[in-house]
Scaffold this motif. Structure first.
Motif, PDB file in Angstrom:
ATOM      1  N   SER A  39       6.657  10.948 -13.226  1.00 12.16           N
ATOM      2  CA  SER A  39       5.623  10.312 -12.352  1.00 12.16           C
ATOM      3  C   SER A  39       4.620   9.075 -12.990  1.00 12.16           C
ATOM      4  O   SER A  39       4.928   8.866 -14.188  1.00 12.16           O
ATOM      5  CB  SER A  39       4.435  11.215 -11.817  1.00 12.16           C
ATOM      6  OG  SER A  39       3.852  11.842 -13.053  1.00 12.16           O
ATOM      7  N   GLU A  40       3.892   8.361 -12.350  1.00 14.29           N
ATOM      8  CA  GLU A  40       3.096   7.368 -12.778  1.00 14.29           C
ATOM      9  C   GLU A  40       2.206   7.774 -13.791  1.00 14.29           C
ATOM     10  O   GLU A  40       1.793   7.198 -14.688  1.00 14.29           O
ATOM     11  CB  GLU A  40       2.418   6.460 -11.764  1.00 14.29           C
ATOM     12  CG  GLU A  40       1.496   5.384 -12.132  1.00 14.29           C
ATOM     13  CD  GLU A  40       0.600   4.970 -11.019  1.00 14.29           C
ATOM     14  OE1 GLU A  40      -0.289   4.060 -11.449  1.00 14.29           O
ATOM     15  OE2 GLU A  40       0.422   5.156  -9.982  1.00 14.29           O
ATOM     16  N   SER A  63      -1.015  -4.205 -10.135  1.00 11.61           N
ATOM     17  CA  SER A  63      -0.445  -3.119  -9.008  1.00 11.61           C
ATOM     18  C   SER A  63       0.316  -3.828  -7.951  1.00 11.61           C
ATOM     19  O   SER A  63      -0.029  -4.899  -7.526  1.00 11.61           O
ATOM     20  CB  SER A  63      -1.438  -2.314  -8.602  1.00 11.61           C
ATOM     21  OG  SER A  63      -1.981  -1.745  -9.671  1.00 11.61           O
ATOM     22  N   LYS A  65       2.146  -2.747  -4.467  1.00 10.93           N
ATOM     23  CA  LYS A  65       2.385  -1.862  -3.302  1.00 10.93           C
ATOM     24  C   LYS A  65       3.637  -2.000  -2.365  1.00 10.93           C
ATOM     25  O   LYS A  65       3.996  -3.114  -2.167  1.00 10.93           O
ATOM     26  CB  LYS A  65       1.318  -1.697  -2.291  1.00 10.93           C
ATOM     27  CG  LYS A  65      -0.171  -1.123  -3.207  1.00 10.93           C
ATOM     28  CD  LYS A  65      -1.100  -1.144  -2.083  1.00 10.93           C
ATOM     29  CE  LYS A  65      -2.247  -0.538  -2.854  1.00 10.93           C
ATOM     30  NZ  LYS A  65      -3.493  -0.358  -1.835  1.00 10.93           N
ATOM     31  N   SER A  66       4.163  -1.042  -1.926  1.00 14.73           N
ATOM     32  CA  SER A  66       5.350  -1.077  -1.092  1.00 14.73           C
ATOM     33  C   SER A  66       4.947  -1.722   0.175  1.00 14.73           C
ATOM     34  O   SER A  66       3.930  -1.128   0.812  1.00 14.73           O
ATOM     35  CB  SER A  66       6.097   0.348  -1.045  1.00 14.73           C
ATOM     36  OG  SER A  66       6.957   0.130   0.096  1.00 14.73           O
ATOM     37  N   ASP A  69       5.429   1.513   2.872  1.00 15.01           N
ATOM     38  CA  ASP A  69       4.188   2.606   3.121  1.00 15.01           C
ATOM     39  C   ASP A  69       3.069   2.454   2.433  1.00 15.01           C
ATOM     40  O   ASP A  69       2.477   3.184   2.332  1.00 15.01           O
ATOM     41  CB  ASP A  69       5.015   3.847   2.685  1.00 15.01           C
ATOM     42  CG  ASP A  69       5.402   3.960   1.596  1.00 15.01           C
ATOM     43  OD1 ASP A  69       5.438   3.029   0.653  1.00 15.01           O
ATOM     44  OD2 ASP A  69       6.277   4.779   1.166  1.00 15.01           O
ATOM     45  N   ARG A  70       3.053   1.193   1.857  1.00 18.56           N
ATOM     46  CA  ARG A  70       1.695   0.954   0.825  1.00 18.56           C
ATOM     47  C   ARG A  70       1.291   1.744  -0.182  1.00 18.56           C
ATOM     48  O   ARG A  70       0.350   1.788  -0.929  1.00 18.56           O
ATOM     49  CB  ARG A  70       0.582   0.813   1.862  1.00 18.56           C
ATOM     50  CG  ARG A  70       0.533  -0.126   2.937  1.00 18.56           C
ATOM     51  CD  ARG A  70       0.768  -1.634   2.804  1.00 18.56           C
ATOM     52  NE  ARG A  70      -0.216  -2.038   2.064  1.00 18.56           N
ATOM     53  CZ  ARG A  70      -0.119  -3.303   1.619  1.00 18.56           C
ATOM     54  NH1 ARG A  70       1.073  -3.997   1.529  1.00 18.56           N
ATOM     55  NH2 ARG A  70      -1.112  -3.948   0.700  1.00 18.56           N
ATOM     56  N   SER A  71       2.726   2.377  -0.790  1.00 18.88           N
ATOM     57  CA  SER A  71       2.571   3.329  -2.012  1.00 18.88           C
ATOM     58  C   SER A  71       2.892   2.426  -3.230  1.00 18.88           C
ATOM     59  O   SER A  71       3.523   1.287  -3.186  1.00 18.88           O
ATOM     60  CB  SER A  71       3.380   4.111  -1.933  1.00 18.88           C
ATOM     61  OG  SER A  71       4.969   3.961  -2.104  1.00 18.88           O
ATOM     62  N   ILE A  72       2.133   2.642  -4.410  1.00 18.04           N
ATOM     63  CA  ILE A  72       2.227   2.132  -5.221  1.00 18.04           C
ATOM     64  C   ILE A  72       3.740   2.123  -6.042  1.00 18.04           C
ATOM     65  O   ILE A  72       4.327   3.205  -6.170  1.00 18.04           O
ATOM     66  CB  ILE A  72       1.280   2.401  -6.770  1.00 18.04           C
ATOM     67  CG1 ILE A  72      -0.058   2.338  -6.214  1.00 18.04           C
ATOM     68  CG2 ILE A  72       1.340   1.635  -8.169  1.00 18.04           C
ATOM     69  CD1 ILE A  72      -0.558   0.871  -5.901  1.00 18.04           C
ATOM     70  N   ILE A  73       4.367   0.905  -6.250  1.00 13.69           N
ATOM     71  CA  ILE A  73       5.625   0.863  -6.710  1.00 13.69           C
ATOM     72  C   ILE A  73       5.720   0.292  -8.061  1.00 13.69           C
ATOM     73  O   ILE A  73       6.876   0.118  -8.839  1.00 13.69           O
ATOM     74  CB  ILE A  73       6.779   0.161  -5.806  1.00 13.69           C
ATOM     75  CG1 ILE A  73       6.288  -1.339  -5.565  1.00 13.69           C
ATOM     76  CG2 ILE A  73       6.726   0.929  -4.550  1.00 13.69           C
ATOM     77  CD1 ILE A  73       7.276  -2.069  -4.647  1.00 13.69           C
ATOM     78  N   ARG A 107       8.441   1.889 -10.086  1.00 16.02           N
ATOM     79  CA  ARG A 107       9.070   2.996  -9.444  1.00 16.02           C
ATOM     80  C   ARG A 107      10.466   2.684  -8.752  1.00 16.02           C
ATOM     81  O   ARG A 107      10.473   1.958  -7.888  1.00 16.02           O
ATOM     82  CB  ARG A 107       8.289   3.558  -8.368  1.00 16.02           C
ATOM     83  CG  ARG A 107       8.616   4.908  -7.845  1.00 16.02           C
ATOM     84  CD  ARG A 107       7.653   5.283  -6.513  1.00 16.02           C
ATOM     85  NE  ARG A 107       8.205   4.479  -5.533  1.00 16.02           N
ATOM     86  CZ  ARG A 107       7.265   4.510  -4.267  1.00 16.02           C
ATOM     87  NH1 ARG A 107       6.081   5.297  -4.085  1.00 16.02           N
ATOM     88  NH2 ARG A 107       7.438   3.838  -3.227  1.00 16.02           N
TER      89      ARG A 107
END
Length: 214
Positions: A39-40, A63, A65-66, A69-73, A107
């Motif tokens: 995990s991060e 940072s 984001k995707s 879905d705006r999740s951190i990648i 990720r």
């Protein structure tokens, strides 16, 4: 410009030389490209621990984001330090002052964060002596906590064993008391039977005497 780069490289090499002399008896796991984490948070914790052992503080550099879905990648984490070359009174250039030591995490698939870039060298002195003492204190505190936890467990076990032993002793005493009562009753019954037997014998003797007289 080339001189500045060379000085930074030389300082980085000097810092690593100091690191090796202070930590020659310790093993410090260093990040490397291709290293994977679950995990991060795990990756960041690893880099933070590495930073503490080496002698610097970290900060989030970038940072990403995707779009789906705006999740951190992607996350960039680097050294918080500043260059030792800054001369007081001169106009500051934060980009040149900022330390370039960093780690880039990406990720790449669910449950996997991969190190895609790692810059080791710093453009400033590392506070190794202070940072070196912290893990020792942390380790000692952790060891003390473990020993105290183990002591508490042993105390609870000791109390439980003591309670079981007291219960067993009480049961044995009650059993012995009941057994003593039974033995006494048996003895009293035997005495009573013996008394009755003697009385019967006397009666029979008396009967024989009466028959003989007749």
């Amino acid at each position: 410009m080339q001189t500045t780069v060379d000085e930074g490289q030389e300082r980085g090499e000097t810092s690593r030389g100091v690191e090796s002399s202070l930590f020659e008896n310790e093993t410090i796991e260093e990040p490397c490209e291709g290293m994977e984490f679950e995990s991060e948070g795990t990756a960041k914790a690893f880099y933070d621990k590495y930073a503490r052992r080496i002698g610097f503080l970290t900060r989030v550099l970038s940072s990403r984001k995707s779009e789906r879905d705006r999740s951190i990648i992607s996350r960039g984490i680097g050294c918080r330090g500043r260059s030792d070359n800054h001369i007081q009174g001169q106009k500051r250039d934060k980009r040149q002052e900022a330390c370039s030591a960093m780690i880039l995490l990406k990720r790449e698939k669910p449950g996997k964060w991969v190190v895609r870039k790692f810059v080791r060298d710093h453009n400033h002195s590392l506070v190794i002596s202070q940072q070196k003492s912290r893990p020792s204190l942390d380790d000692k505190d952790k060891k003390i906590q473990e020993l105290m936890a183990e002591l508490r467990v042993k105390k609870r076990l000791s109390a439980a064993y003591r309670e079981q032993l007291n219960t067993f002793i009480k049961d044995v005493e009650e059993h012995n008391e009941r057994l003593s009562v039974k033995v006494q009753v048996a003895v009293d019954n035997l005495k009573e039977l013996e008394t009755k037997r003697k009385e019967l014998l006397q009666i029979k003797k008396a009967e024989h005497v009466e028959i003989d007289k007749e």
